[in-house]
Design a protein around this motif. Structure first.
Motif: not given
Length: 292
Positions: A89, A92-93, A102, A104, A112, A128, A130, A132, A180-181, A200
Motif C-alpha cells: 500500500a 502504491k501511494a 489518481w 487503480h 495494484p 484495493e 483508494l 484522498k 490506500v487499503q 474502493v
C-alpha cells in the motif's frame, strides 16, 4: 469618508451612476489582489505548513478498527494487519504521488497487484480501495462503506489480511492526503486464482483490531497536521465572502437604479447576480475528497 463610501458602493453622479467598485478598473485591481493573495497562500503552505496548511489526522489503528468493526457487524471475521500488504500500500501511494495520477492502474500500466507481489506477498485473492482528501480516519471508512463496490471489498469473505498506507503530498497541484487499503489472502499451496478487481471504500470503526503480524511502528504510523490556520477553510470562506459581497453590491446597485429610473446603456446586474450565486454554490458544494 462618507462620500467616499457612497462613491465606492452606491450608484451616483460622481461615479457615472454605477458603484465605483463595479467599474472595470476596480474589478481589475480586485482580481490582481486575489491573484497575489493566492500566490502568498501557496507560498506559506509550502514554507510554513505549521502556520497555514490543511488540518487532518488519520492513522492506521483507527482505519483498521473501523474496517474490522464493519466486518464484525456484518458477521465476518476481523482482518489481520499484514506488514507486506502495508508495504504494498505504501508503494502504491508513493507511486501515485510521484507520477501524479489518481487511479487503480497507473498510466504506465503498473497494476495494484505488482505492488503486492513486489512486497513478497504470495496471494490467492487481492483487492484495493483508494481515498484522498479526507481529514479523519472514520470519514474515510464511512465513504467506502457508502459505495457498493468498496463495501464489497471491505466485507468480502475472500480476504483475511489487510494493509494500509497514509501519505501526504502534492497531487496534480493540490495538497492532499492519500489513503490506500490493500486486501489479500495468501497462497497456502493452493493453485493461484485470478485476483479480484480493485475496489474502493471507507468506514468508521472503533475496536476489534487484530495485529499479530504487524509491527508496533506500522500500527502507530499516522499523518497528522494541525496548522494554526486551516488553508482549505480560510480559502473557501474568503471566496464565499467575496461572492456574497459582490452580489450585495450588485443588488444595491440594481435596486437604486430601478427605483430612481436611472437610464443605463450597459450593465446586466441580474445576469451577474445569478452567475455569482451559481459560483458561490459551486464553492460551497465543491469537495476535493474522493474514493476509487
Amino acid at each position: 469618508m462618507r462620500n467616499f463610501l457612497h462613491h465606492l458602493f452606491l450608484p451616483r453622479h460622481t461615479n457615472n451612476f454605477r458603484a465605483r467598485i463595479l467599474h472595470a478598473s476596480a474589478l481589475a485591481i480586485l482580481a490582481f489582489a486575489l491573484f497575489t493573495s493566492a500566490i502568498s497562500v501557496q507560498y506559506l503552505k509550502t514554507t510554513h505548513s505549521q502556520v497555514l496548511g490543511i488540518s487532518y489526522s488519520i492513522n492506521i489503528q483507527d482505519l483498521l478498527n473501523e474496517t474490522n468493526k464493519k466486518r464484525v457487524e456484518n458477521g465476518f471475521p476481523a482482518l489481520v494487519l499484514n506488514d507486506q500488504l502495508t508495504q504494498a500500500a505504501q508503494g502504491k501511494a508513493a507511486h501515485m504521488m510521484a507520477n501524479h495520477y489518481w487511479a487503480h492502474f497507473a498510466p504506465d500500466g503498473t497494476t495494484p497487484w505488482q505492488f503486492i507481489k513486489n512486497a513478497g506477498y504470495d496471494y490467492v485473492y487481492a483487492g484495493e480501495n483508494l481515498a484522498k482528501g479526507f481529514t479523519e480516519s472514520d470519514s474515510v471508512v464511512t465513504a467506502w462503506m457508502n459505495s457498493p463496490s468498496h463495501r464489497e471489498n471491505i466485507l468480502s469473505q475472500k480476504y483475511n489480511e489487510i494493509g494500509f498506507a497514509i501519505l501526504e503530498g502534492n497531487l496534480d497541484g493540490e495538497e492532499t492526503v492519500l489513503v490506500v487499503q490493500m486486501f489479500g489472502s495468501r497462497n497456502d499451496g493452493v493453485i493461484s486464482s485470478k485476483p479480484a478487481e480493485p475496489e474502493v471504500q471507507i468506514q468508521k470503526t472503533e475496536k476489534l483490531a487484530v495485529v499479530p503480524e504487524a509491527s508496533e511502528k506500522v500500527l502507530k504510523e499516522q499523518v497528522v497536521n494541525d496548522p494554526i490556520i486551516d488553508s482549505k477553510t480560510v480559502t473557501k470562506s474568503l471566496g464565499i465572502f467575496l461572492v456574497l459581497f459582490l452580489v450585495a453590491i450588485l443588488l444595491i446597485d440594481l435596486l437604486i437604479v430601478e427605483r430612481k429610473k436611472i437610464p443605463r446603456i450597459a450593465g446586466h446586474n441580474l445576469d451577474h447576480i445569478i452567475l455569482f450565486i451559481l459560483f458561490g454554490l459551486f464553492m460551497i458544494l465543491e469537495s476535493s475528497s474522493g474514493i476509487l
